[in-house]
Scaffold this motif. Structure first.
Motif, short mmCIF file in Angstrom:
data_model
loop_
_atom_site.label_atom_id
_atom_site.label_comp_id
_atom_site.label_asym_id
_atom_site.label_seq_id
_atom_site.Cartn_x
_atom_site.Cartn_y
_atom_site.Cartn_z
N PRO A 1 -31.35 -16.00 -8.77
CA PRO A 1 -30.50 -17.29 -9.01
C PRO A 1 -30.68 -18.21 -10.00
O PRO A 1 -29.55 -18.61 -10.60
CB PRO A 1 -30.51 -17.77 -7.28
N GLU A 2 -31.74 -18.83 -10.28
CA GLU A 2 -31.95 -19.54 -11.44
C GLU A 2 -31.46 -18.90 -12.66
O GLU A 2 -30.67 -19.73 -13.66
CB GLU A 2 -33.35 -20.01 -11.57
N GLU A 3 -31.76 -17.69 -12.98
CA GLU A 3 -31.01 -17.06 -14.33
C GLU A 3 -29.72 -16.98 -14.19
O GLU A 3 -29.04 -17.34 -15.09
CB GLU A 3 -31.70 -15.77 -14.43
N PHE A 4 -29.16 -16.74 -12.93
CA PHE A 4 -27.69 -16.67 -12.85
C PHE A 4 -27.15 -17.90 -13.10
O PHE A 4 -26.20 -17.98 -14.02
CB PHE A 4 -27.27 -16.19 -11.40
N VAL B 1 -23.78 -19.73 -16.10
CA VAL B 1 -22.65 -20.36 -15.29
C VAL B 1 -22.28 -21.42 -16.36
O VAL B 1 -22.91 -22.43 -16.56
CB VAL B 1 -22.40 -21.23 -14.06
N VAL B 2 -21.11 -21.67 -17.01
CA VAL B 2 -20.57 -22.32 -17.94
C VAL B 2 -20.22 -23.60 -17.39
O VAL B 2 -20.45 -24.77 -17.97
CB VAL B 2 -19.35 -21.72 -18.84
N ASN B 3 -19.34 -23.90 -16.51
CA ASN B 3 -18.98 -25.17 -16.00
C ASN B 3 -19.37 -25.24 -14.39
O ASN B 3 -18.97 -24.38 -13.61
CB ASN B 3 -17.13 -25.02 -16.23
N ASN B 4 -19.93 -26.32 -14.16
CA ASN B 4 -20.28 -26.88 -12.86
C ASN B 4 -21.12 -25.92 -12.11
O ASN B 4 -21.14 -25.21 -11.11
CB ASN B 4 -18.97 -26.91 -11.96
N ALA B 5 -22.27 -25.55 -12.97
CA ALA B 5 -23.48 -24.82 -12.35
C ALA B 5 -24.09 -25.65 -11.13
O ALA B 5 -24.57 -24.95 -10.17
CB ALA B 5 -24.55 -24.44 -13.37
N SER C 1 -17.70 -14.25 -24.23
CA SER C 1 -18.59 -15.38 -23.77
C SER C 1 -18.59 -16.71 -24.77
O SER C 1 -18.43 -17.55 -24.09
CB SER C 1 -20.11 -14.93 -23.95
N CYS C 2 -18.48 -16.37 -25.87
CA CYS C 2 -18.28 -17.61 -26.82
C CYS C 2 -16.99 -18.13 -26.41
O CYS C 2 -17.04 -19.53 -26.58
CB CYS C 2 -18.22 -16.96 -28.23
N SER C 3 -15.91 -17.69 -26.20
CA SER C 3 -14.69 -18.21 -26.01
C SER C 3 -14.70 -19.35 -24.86
O SER C 3 -13.97 -20.18 -24.97
CB SER C 3 -13.57 -17.11 -25.72
N ASP D 1 -16.70 -21.32 -13.72
CA ASP D 1 -16.56 -20.04 -14.53
C ASP D 1 -17.93 -19.72 -15.36
O ASP D 1 -18.83 -20.71 -15.27
CB ASP D 1 -15.30 -19.87 -15.60
N ALA D 2 -18.09 -18.61 -15.62
CA ALA D 2 -19.34 -18.10 -16.30
C ALA D 2 -19.21 -17.22 -17.44
O ALA D 2 -17.98 -16.71 -17.78
CB ALA D 2 -20.10 -17.39 -15.12
N PHE D 3 -20.38 -16.87 -18.03
CA PHE D 3 -19.97 -15.64 -19.19
C PHE D 3 -19.91 -14.24 -18.66
O PHE D 3 -19.92 -14.09 -17.47
CB PHE D 3 -21.56 -15.40 -19.87
N THR D 4 -19.60 -13.28 -19.38
CA THR D 4 -19.19 -11.97 -19.17
C THR D 4 -20.59 -11.32 -18.67
O THR D 4 -21.53 -11.63 -18.67
CB THR D 4 -18.51 -11.37 -20.36
N GLY D 5 -20.36 -10.29 -17.78
CA GLY D 5 -21.65 -9.54 -17.11
C GLY D 5 -21.70 -9.54 -15.81
O GLY D 5 -22.94 -9.27 -15.23
N GLY D 6 -20.70 -9.78 -14.92
CA GLY D 6 -20.60 -9.80 -13.44
C GLY D 6 -20.70 -10.77 -12.85
O GLY D 6 -20.77 -11.14 -11.63
#
Length: 408
Positions: free
Chosen positions: A56-59, A63-67, A246-248, A384-389
């Motif tokens: 979970p901590e790596e997950f 997370v880009v917004n509101n982790a 992911s950069c976007s 929202d989060a980066f790509t990769g599931g």
């Protein structure tokens, strides 16, 4: 027992419906399409990247917004629990490079079928081709819903309508209207995990060029924000590929005029090692043109562009290249700069960034703090989060948090 309406039969909606039904509630999924999981079918290029196999901590670091808002939900229904959930439902999974998890069958449809089977086993009812047009609220409490076919008395409503990305799947912003009617603030929806349109015309020479094992540095107002390592692709509009997507998601809320992307084409080499490599090639090709000399170091399509940026004539003999020109060449191999003009449209964006502001959502239950019995899950929220599931996992975790919390 509560009468629960789940609006939207996607990833979040199906998990929410199952969890609520398992608690003994009377649950109906209202899906405006003819079937569930239309967006699931196209995720991971039709293979469905179910989740990311990590703690979970790596997950949460992805997370880009509101982790912070997502912390409780991710620990409660973690990637590990999600994988176990699917495998217990008969869906065999595999973990591929980069800890990305896919069904062994490579069929996204099997993910949807597994979720539907879970729902049916728990007694969930499905109303297809039925769009919810209004959620009625009385005394700050949900009272009923109105669809294109009928009015239904309900105790709880779970909104899982998605965002604006891939509108052909039914994600047309319905949930934002429900939220605003209930008094919720909407953070301006923006394209997330999408390609980038570039300024200039040089990228047209590079169309179709795939780069592997490169480093993409992101700068905002000349300050480095983040670096990404992996694969990217030049296209007819600019750039795409995993690290660009992911950069976007990091730049979609920034002033793009102040954004700069820079590719390190040889990140595995130090400056000294790269200079020595160039000197060796120069010695081996000293009587050849500089354009021919670089063919073992750079992709052919990139050579004229890099040389032009380095202000070196492509036909110049290697033994005539000056030290300053060599240093300029090193700089442009290490820093291939690109300026972004705009994001690609919602029809190409994998996810939506923005949505229902989380300040008025209970992070443990996903229930509205403004209207009792109203819940929001998945992409409709400002998460929202980066790509990769990671984004599907956000949907599963928020859906579970909502459905599991309904225990009358």
């Amino acid at each position: 027992m509560s009468n629960v309406a789940v609006i939207g039969g996607g990833a979040a909606g199906l998990v929410a419906a199952y969890a609520a039904a398992e608690n003994g509630n009377n649950v109906t999924v209202f899906e405006k399409n003819e079937k569930c999981g239309k967006k699931i079918y196209i995720t991971g290029k039709g293979r469905c990247n179910v989740t990311h196999d990590c703690a979970p901590e790596e997950f949460l670091s992805n997370v880009v917004n509101n982790a912070k808002f997502m912390t409780g939900a991710i620990y409660s229904f973690s990637p590990e629990k999600t994988m176990r959930f699917f495998e217990n439902g008969g869906l065999r999974l595999k973990t591929e490079r980069g800890a990305r998890v896919f069904p062994v069958s490579d069929k996204a449809s099997d993910v949807t079928k597994c979720l539907e089977d879970y729902c049916k086993s728990a007694g969930v009812k499905f109303n297809f081709n039925e769009k919810v047009v209004k959620i009625s609220i009385l005394n700050s409490t949900v009272s009923d819903i109105i669809t294109t076919k009928a009015r239904y008395c309900v105790d709880k409503v779970i909104v899982c309508t998605g965002g604006l990305s891939y509108p052909s799947t039914g994600s047309t912003g319905d949930g934002y209207a429900f939220a605003q009617y209930a008094g919720h603030e909407i953070v301006t929806p923006r394209q997330g995990l999408c390609g980038l349109n570039l300024k200039g015309a040089y990228y047209k020479q590079l169309q179709g060029l795939a780069l592997k094992n490169v480093k993409l540095n992101l700068y905002y107002k000349e300050k480095k924000l983040k670096e990404f390592f992996g694969e990217m692709l030049f296209t007819h509009f600019g750039v795409s590929g995993p690290i660009v997507l992911s950069c976007s998601s990091l730049i979609n809320r920034l002033e793009l005029k102040d954004v700069k992307l820079s590719i390190d084409l040889k990140p595995a080499l130090s400056n000294e090692q790269l200079d020595l490599r160039l000197l060796r090639d120069f010695d081996a090709y000293k009587n050849k043109s500089i354009g021919n000399c670089l063919k073992e170091l750079l992709p052919s399509a990139l050579i004229p562009v890099v040389l032009e940026r380095s202000k070196i004539d492509e036909s110049k003999k290697v033994n005539c290249v000056t030290r300053n020109e060599r240093q300029s060449l090193l700089t442009n191999i290490r820093n291939f700069d690109m300026l972004v003009s705009s994001l690609r449209g919602f029809e190409e964006a994998i996810i939506t960034s923005g949505g229902v502001a989380v300040k008025d959502i209970n992070p443990k239950t996903m229930e509205s703090k403004l209207v009792k019995g109203l819940y929001f899950c998945g992409e409709v929220l400002d998460i929202d989060a980066f790509t990769g599931g990671f984004n599907l996992q956000l949907a599963f975790s928020t859906g579970f948090a909502a459905g599991n919390s309904i225990k009358d």
